[in-house]
Design a protein around this motif. Structure first.
Motif, PDB file in Angstrom:
ATOM      1  N   LYS A 126       0.853  -1.203   0.000  1.00  0.00           N
ATOM      2  CA  LYS A 126       0.000   0.000   0.000  1.00  0.00           C
ATOM      3  C   LYS A 126       0.882   1.244   0.000  1.00  0.00           C
ATOM      4  O   LYS A 126       2.051   1.180   0.403  1.00  0.00           O
ATOM      5  CB  LYS A 126      -0.839   0.042   1.286  1.00  0.00           C
TER       6      LYS A 126
ATOM      7  N   LYS B  16       1.422   4.617   1.924  1.00  0.00           N
ATOM      8  CA  LYS B  16       1.028   5.258   3.180  1.00  0.00           C
ATOM      9  C   LYS B  16       1.931   6.468   3.392  1.00  0.00           C
ATOM     10  O   LYS B  16       3.170   6.300   3.397  1.00  0.00           O
ATOM     11  CB  LYS B  16       1.166   4.238   4.327  1.00  0.00           C
ATOM     12  N   ASP B  17       1.372   7.629   3.539  1.00  0.00           N
ATOM     13  CA  ASP B  17       2.142   8.877   3.658  1.00  0.00           C
ATOM     14  C   ASP B  17       3.194   8.952   2.556  1.00  0.00           C
ATOM     15  O   ASP B  17       4.378   9.247   2.815  1.00  0.00           O
ATOM     16  CB  ASP B  17       2.815   8.978   5.043  1.00  0.00           C
TER      17      ASP B  17
ATOM     18  N   ARG C 123      -6.768  -2.246   6.518  1.00  0.00           N
ATOM     19  CA  ARG C 123      -5.661  -1.343   6.823  1.00  0.00           C
ATOM     20  C   ARG C 123      -4.390  -2.165   6.987  1.00  0.00           C
ATOM     21  O   ARG C 123      -4.355  -3.113   7.776  1.00  0.00           O
ATOM     22  CB  ARG C 123      -5.924  -0.579   8.129  1.00  0.00           C
TER      23      ARG C 123
ATOM     24  N   ASN D  15      -4.327   0.741  -5.103  1.00  0.00           N
ATOM     25  CA  ASN D  15      -5.151   1.627  -4.286  1.00  0.00           C
ATOM     26  C   ASN D  15      -6.580   1.103  -4.325  1.00  0.00           C
ATOM     27  O   ASN D  15      -7.234   1.097  -5.367  1.00  0.00           O
ATOM     28  CB  ASN D  15      -5.088   3.052  -4.864  1.00  0.00           C
TER      29      ASN D  15
END
Ligand SMILES: C[S@@+](CC[C@H](N)C(=O)[O-])C[C@H]1O[C@@H](n2cnc3c(N)ncnc32)[C@H](O)[C@@H]1O
Length: 449
Positions: A131, A133-134, A148, A182
């Motif tokens: 994934k 993330k930030d 998640r 995504n």
């Protein structure tokens, strides 16, 4: 507004998933990572109906608590009881199995316990999601009941090589600017990596699950992955563009190597693809199979059924001690592997049927076929009443039930108890750190049947 309230609670007991149960007001709530008699500060969401809390700080620690070095286990949900010392984990599992039978009004005291000699790095299969993330590519397991991803550095129940491959994939994605999937936009390329390692042969299969067939930079990706992890035997691309939580799609192509690996179990060779079911702890799997066959104690003239046979492991191991084995399995890929496996091992007295096990047994019972013994190893959901009733019509002398879910095991065994009695029971710990347990029950036909 912050609705989180901190309260001091005492853990009363554990539920069957190893989570603590504490009294909040007059209500029992679940608090993971909390052990009986411990006292701690627990966070609860005061704006909702409180059913669950989070242990914030321990005030009084249980002597059975064990410190571990994993900093994600509380979130990832895979190792629910890693905070108990190993002896207590086993005790908990034994009681869980006995309790499951008790709930069905069946008295069972587990006589044999086969603990795991290996506590770390025992799993031969690792699957992680990728994934963004930030703005950073992360990988890991899903947080319990969610999609998640909990960013992972190292998982202790997986081997060093498996951990290294997952990390290398993330690094190559960064280098080649390959976007992770995504879920909201259904865009990006790489969704998951699934790694399968054969500990006995040192072969490793890596499956890259992509969002459809498109995989920009595919050749360079494979080249770099092979170079950095030269111990990988084969790499597969699996296409999965569906909006689903199922990891693997239907179609795949081999990017490097043979597309399968081989492992050795109880002296036999088993061919494994990305989709076949294979026990995740092979050291314990050997012990499980040998114990099941010791219980069965089949005769050289017996015809036996290996129901829910996967790639044919148990049936093939049993084949040298019986006249004939029939394996039944509803997964087409597994049956294909099972047939290849029998050929590979030159086993001639085994056949495999690609069918629903219930349908298969109903037909056998209708045709009044003579069966001497049945080994059954269904999925967590257990078997079906029709399967069990057909089994009672066939009345084999012995039934060995192997189960990864004590609750469905007890439910199913209850159906058989008018014709069978429980003569032996054992548990084998395949999943150290988790509440899961593998149980073997030998059922012997009652004399008057
Ligand atoms: C717990 S695994 C056991 C596999 C094998 N005995 C082993 O130890 O590797 C359960 C197997 O049952 C198969 N299965 C699930 N539902 C089935 C059904 N209705 N009929 C036949 N096989 C089924 C699954 O595909 C899986 O291979």
């Amino acid at each position: 507004m912050n609705n989180i309230k901190k309260v001091e609670l005492k853990c009363l007991k554990l539920n069957n998933q190893g989570q603590g149960i504490a009294l909040y007001g007059k209500k029992e709530i679940v608090v993971p990572n909390f052990l009986p008699k411990e006292v701690g500060i627990v966070e609860v969401d005061s704006q909702r109906e409180v059913t669950k809390g989070r242990l914030y700080r321990l005030l009084k620690q249980s002597p059975i608590r064990s410190n571990n070095n994993c900093d994600v286990y509380q979130k990832c949900g895979s190792c629910q009881i890693l905070h108990m010392n190993y002896q207590e984990q086993i005790k908990f599992k034994k009681e869980f199995v006995e309790e499951s039978f008790k709930r069905e009004k069946i008295k069972v005291a587990i006589k044999e316990i086969i603990p795991s000699d290996v506590i770390k790095g025992y799993r031969n299969k690792m699957q992680v999601a990728y994934k963004l993330k930030d703005n950073k590519i992360v990988y890991g397991f899903y947080e319990e009941d969610s999609h998640r991803v909990i960013p992972l550095e190292k998982c202790f129940v997986q081997s060093d090589k498996q951990n290294e491959i997952c990390k290398t994939i993330a690094n190559i994605m960064k280098e080649l600017k390959i976007a992770p999937y995504n879920e909201d936009k259904r865009s990006g390329v790489i969704r998951f990596a699934l790694i399968r390692e054969a500990f006995k042969t040192n072969q490793i299969l890596v499956t890259i699950v992509t969002n459809g067939e498109m995989f920009p930079g595919r050749n360079e990706f494979v080249k770099r992955l092979k170079n950095k992890c030269s111990y990988i035997s084969t790499i597969i691309q699996n296409y999965n563009s569906r909006k689903t939580s199922i990891i693997l799609g239907d179609q795949e192509r081999v990017l490097y190597g043979k597309g399968y690996i081989e492992d050795v179990l109880c002296g036999l060779t088993f061919r494994l693809s990305s989709k076949t079911f294979y026990q995740v702890n092979p050291v314990q799997a050997e012990k499980l199979y040998l114990k099941a066959l010791e219980y069965a104690d089949f005769n050289i003239n017996d015809t036996i059924i290996d129901a829910y046979c996967g790639v044919g492991t148990i049936g093939m191991i049993a084949s040298k001690n019986v006249k004939k084995v029939i394996g039944v399995e509803n997964n087409k890929t597994s049956v294909k592997c099972a047939i290849d496996n029998a050929y590979l091992n030159q086993i001639k007295n085994i056949t495999f049927v690609n069918k629903d096990a219930t349908e298969f047994l109903l037909n056998l019972a209708k045709d009044n076929v003579k069966i001497d013994g049945v080994i059954m190893d269904p999925p967590r959901s257990g078997s079906t009443v029709s399967f069990l009733n057909s089994l009672k019509e066939l009345t084999p002398q012995k039934v060995v039930y192997i189960s990864c879910n004590p609750e469905t095991l007890a439910r199913d065994v209850k159906v058989l108890l008018d014709k069978y009695e429980i003569t032996k029971t054992a548990i084998t710990d395949m999943f150290v750190g988790s509440y899961h347990i593998e149980t073997i029950v030998l059922l012997t036909r009652k004399n008057n049947q």
